[in-house]
Design a protein around this motif. Structure first.
Motif, mmCIF file in Angstrom:
data_model
loop_
_atom_site.group_PDB
_atom_site.id
_atom_site.type_symbol
_atom_site.label_atom_id
_atom_site.label_comp_id
_atom_site.label_asym_id
_atom_site.label_seq_id
_atom_site.Cartn_x
_atom_site.Cartn_y
_atom_site.Cartn_z
ATOM 1 N N LEU A 296 0.854 -1.102 -0.094
ATOM 2 C CA LEU A 296 -0.147 -0.098 0.027
ATOM 3 C C LEU A 296 0.904 1.439 0.026
ATOM 4 N N PRO A 297 0.377 2.478 -0.358
ATOM 5 C CA PRO A 297 1.245 3.680 -0.133
ATOM 6 C C PRO A 297 1.772 3.739 1.485
ATOM 7 N N ASN A 298 3.273 3.670 1.399
ATOM 8 C CA ASN A 298 3.842 3.966 2.826
ATOM 9 C C ASN A 298 3.945 2.595 3.490
ATOM 10 N N ILE A 379 -1.413 -1.838 21.150
ATOM 11 C CA ILE A 379 -1.941 -2.921 20.661
ATOM 12 C C ILE A 379 -2.877 -2.801 19.425
ATOM 13 N N LEU A 380 -2.766 -3.246 18.291
ATOM 14 C CA LEU A 380 -3.297 -2.693 17.095
ATOM 15 C C LEU A 380 -4.519 -3.511 16.997
ATOM 16 N N PHE A 387 -4.555 1.037 8.725
ATOM 17 C CA PHE A 387 -3.924 0.879 7.216
ATOM 18 C C PHE A 387 -4.591 2.105 6.321
ATOM 19 N N ARG A 388 -5.840 2.260 6.494
ATOM 20 C CA ARG A 388 -6.714 3.125 5.857
ATOM 21 C C ARG A 388 -5.913 4.762 5.889
ATOM 22 N N PHE A 416 -8.348 -2.963 -0.300
ATOM 23 C CA PHE A 416 -7.604 -1.732 -0.720
ATOM 24 C C PHE A 416 -7.211 -1.891 -2.483
ATOM 25 N N LYS A 417 -7.257 -2.870 -2.846
ATOM 26 C CA LYS A 417 -6.723 -3.252 -4.168
ATOM 27 C C LYS A 417 -7.119 -2.153 -5.162
#
Length: 423
Positions: A296-298, A379-380, A387-388, A416-417
């Motif tokens: 993804l970007p970044n 904690i994610l 990621f958005r 996200f594709k």
């Protein structure tokens, strides 16, 4: 961790297999006898090592394809699901093809005799044998000597690197690990080795001596000079200039050199001419999911799961993104050296997000966070939201720690594709 979609085929064809890890070749030998030994029909390059197996195979695959060879590839773990562990010319086995293979294994009576990985290894051998390939690249799953793949008689073996790993199964010393890796060396067949720890070298040398196997060592018989982009091979009296591999990181030069050297051995066996210009073009095309891979970007995936691979990741980050802010998303297996890996990653970042993933051997995110010395850590819990927002971050985010984590997240990030065109 269950291999995604494997259970669908097992259920359809009423094949039972164990999810657990079981070292030893007895079950494989019996199963392959029942399948009439498809592995004996293959021209194999067998690759073992703590780090670098996948990258070396990626270079080898492109070298073979560039010279007009048909190439099978068996690797682990999967990228998305079971199909991409078995490939021909870079294309995963189709559902129809794998279904046909499982029908054969069902009729042969393999149910209840193997582990999941052993079953998949048999499937790969069957598929490759049916397609009459020029060469098959086989990655050892764990160790080497007692790994299910070690039923092959390869044209050439490769041992990329040796470090402490899977100590519960392979032993707690470098010498013990080396003994397992050395098990892939076969009688009078050449073995190409990377830059190995000194305490492991005598183990490899002794095995090669006992097997009367030519030992071809990086740094002694061949080398890659990163600064000049030159591959040299004293044994063959040649050098190849202007080499630029497709995988980023200084350490990938060694993996490229291992692949080129093994390819020369393969070319000798197949009586084909290795073309220098084709070698140059081939190594540029090498790619490997989960190795400094932008998704993804970044956002980058890199399966750095032990101290050695973490060091390589840090070196590549410093080379590719000097002075940029770095965030890490980390999920690791509990049997890894988690604290040491985190300490290495903390040399370039003070911001960490720990994540749980579906694997019986995974360390809980809360435990990983306790081992971290980072000042910014959490904690994610909402992966999609995290990621958005990644595209607005003014640095780079690296998801790392376990290839199993990358497989799970890859599935989640499919949404996200269309937006990013990267997955």
């Amino acid at each position: 961790m269950r291999i995604p979609k494997l259970d669908e085929y097992k259920k359809k064809w009423n094949i039972e297999s164990e999810q657990s890890i079981q070292l030893g070749l007895e079950s494989m030998v019996q199963a392959l006898e029942m399948l009439e030994h498809p592995e004996k029909e293959l021209n194999v390059v067998h690759v073992a090592g703590t780090n670098g197996k996948g990258s070396t195979i990626a270079f080898l695959e492109q070298l073979a394809i560039a010279h007009g060879l048909t190439v099978g590839k068996f690797m682990s773990p999967c990228i998305v699901d079971v199909h991409d562990q078995i490939q021909i010319d870079g294309k995963p086995i189709s559902e129809k093809e794998l279904d046909y293979i499982f029908a054969i294994m069902s009729r042969a009576g393999l149910s209840g005799k193997l582990t999941d990985f052993e079953l998949l290894t048999c499937a790969a051998f069957l598929y490759f044998a049916q397609n009459n390939l020029d060469v098959v690249l086989i990655e050892a799953g764990m160790g080497g000597r007692e790994d299910s793949t070690n039923v092959v008689d390869p044209i050439v073996s490769i041992i990329t690197s040796i470090a402490l790993e899977h100590t519960k199964f392979l032993g707690s010393t470098i010498e013990s690990i080396a003994s397992h890796k050395a098990g892939i060396i076969k009688q009078q067949k050449p073995v190409v080795i990377g830059r190995l720890p000194q305490q492991s070298v005598h183990v490899i040398e002794q095995e090669a001596f006992e097997k009367e196997s030519p030992l071809i060592a990086l740094g002694d018989h061949f080398d890659f000079i990163e600064e000049d982009k030159i591959y040299t091979n004293d044994e063959r009296g040649l050098s190849i200039q202007r080499l630029q591999g497709g995988l980023p990181g200084k350490h990938q030069g060694d993996n490229m050199a291992l692949a080129i050297t093994a390819f020369f051995e393969l070319a000798d066996f197949l009586t084909i001419a290795a073309d220098i210009e084709k070698i140059r073009e081939a190594v540029k095309k090498a790619k490997l999911p989960g190795r400094f891979e932008q998704v993804l970007p970044n956002v980058y995936f890199d399966g750095a799961h032990n101290p050695q691979s973490a060091e390589m990741l840090i070196q590549t980050i410093q080379q590719q993104f000097p002075n940029e802010p770095i965030r890490f998303v980390v999920g690791m297996l509990a049997d890894k050296d988690v604290k040491t890996v985190l300490g290495i990653l903390e040399t370039v970042s003070d911001e960490f997000y720990f994540i749980d993933f579906s694997n019986d051997r995974a360390m809980p995110a809360s435990e990983m966070m306790c081992l971290s010395s980072a000042s910014i850590k959490a904690i994610l819990s909402d992966n999609q939201a995290f990621f958005r927002q990644a595209s607005t971050f003014n640095g780079k985010i690296f998801v790392t720690g376990s290839l199993y984590l990358l497989t799970e997240l890859r599935g989640q990030l499919k949404n996200f594709k269309e937006d990013c065109g990267l997955l």
